[in-house]
Design an enzyme around this catalytic site. Structure first.
Site, PDB file in Angstrom:
ATOM      1  N   LYS A  28      36.262  14.240 -19.102  1.00 36.57           N
ATOM      2  CA  LYS A  28      37.280  14.494 -17.699  1.00 36.57           C
ATOM      3  C   LYS A  28      36.563  14.532 -16.611  1.00 36.57           C
ATOM      4  CE  LYS A  28      41.084  17.456 -16.313  1.00 36.57           C
ATOM      5  NZ  LYS A  28      41.921  18.605 -16.897  1.00 36.57           N
ATOM      6  N   LYS A  53      33.803  18.087 -18.882  1.00 36.70           N
ATOM      7  CA  LYS A  53      34.616  18.108 -17.527  1.00 36.70           C
ATOM      8  C   LYS A  53      33.622  18.465 -16.322  1.00 36.70           C
ATOM      9  CE  LYS A  53      38.644  20.308 -15.266  1.00 36.70           C
ATOM     10  NZ  LYS A  53      39.763  21.178 -15.266  1.00 36.70           N
ATOM     11  N   ASP A  74      40.878  24.400 -21.009  1.00 35.85           N
ATOM     12  CA  ASP A  74      39.699  23.912 -19.881  1.00 35.85           C
ATOM     13  C   ASP A  74      38.939  25.072 -19.485  1.00 35.85           C
ATOM     14  OD1 ASP A  74      41.384  21.685 -20.279  1.00 35.85           O
ATOM     15  OD2 ASP A  74      40.839  20.941 -18.128  1.00 35.85           O
TER      16      ASP A  74
END
Length: 220
Positions: free
Chosen positions: A184, A155, A92
């Protein structure tokens, strides 16, 4: 609309700077017990998480360039490479927000693609765009650049800036990336109702630290 098996959407998250090994052990055991999709931890905790989860199906996500995204690209590359060596199956990474805002599109793409190309094929790369700092046009641009760079997910948030995920932002991101990338939602998702709204808006993964409470409330 009720989302069944919401646990399978959740990245069970512990990114606090004061997190102890004991808290990571608790996180990983909860991920096993509740069958969460992944744990999301700081790089220093990846090796411990990998050892704890080696006999499970839980994925291990490590953050990179976190939480500001302002690391040099080669530093992000190294951080991602080491995280994978220590057992991470997902990365991430935080986008370079300043470059995005300065419309340096090719530099943003290079920053992301360098990480994508550094890690082995099969490692999932999620790009955190930090929606609370962006205009709607910049959110769209960030998603488009992440897609062009070969990322697998976009995300919403680090959870360390001024605010987290919103339904509106998830809708914008989903509309921009379509079915090619996952979305996300993370930051401020503390209850079942909010998690369900994010999924209905297009989120395919939920980042949460209150994951156990979310799942328990679904079973009540």
């Amino acid at each position: 609309m009720t989302i069944n098996n919401i646990n399978s959407f959740i990245d069970h998250t512990q990114l606090k700077p004061e997190a102890t090994p004991g808290q990571i052990e608790k996180l990983c055991q909860e991920a096993i017990d509740y069958k969460f999709k992944a744990v999301c931890v700081n790089p220093v905790h990846v090796n411990l998480a990998a050892n704890l989860l080696k006999d499970s199906e839980v994925e291990i996500a490590s953050v990179v360039g976190f939480p500001l995204g302002a690391s040099a690209t080669d530093v992000k590359e190294y951080e991602a490479k080491k995280a994978v060596e220590h057992g991470a199956s997902e990365i991430d990474m935080v986008i370079n927000i300043g470059l995005l805002k300065n419309e340096q599109d090719m530099e943003v793409i290079e920053d992301i693609s360098s990480v994508v190309n550094t890690v082995p094929v099969g490692i999932v790369v999620k790009v955190i765009i930090e929606t609370c700092l962006l205009s709607d046009e910049e959110k769209i641009k960030a998603c488009e650049l992440a897609k062009r760079a070969g990322a697998h997910y976009v995300k919403t948030s680090t959870g360390f800036s001024s605010s987290g995920a919103t339904v509106e932002d998830v809708k914008i991101m989903k509309k921009t990336v379509g079915e090619k990338l996952g979305v996300k939602a993370s930051g401020g998702i503390r209850d079942l109702e909010t998690a369900q709204k994010m999924i209905e808006a297009g989120a395919t993964r939920i980042g949460a630290s209150k994951s156990v409470e979310i799942v328990k409330s679904q079973s009540n």
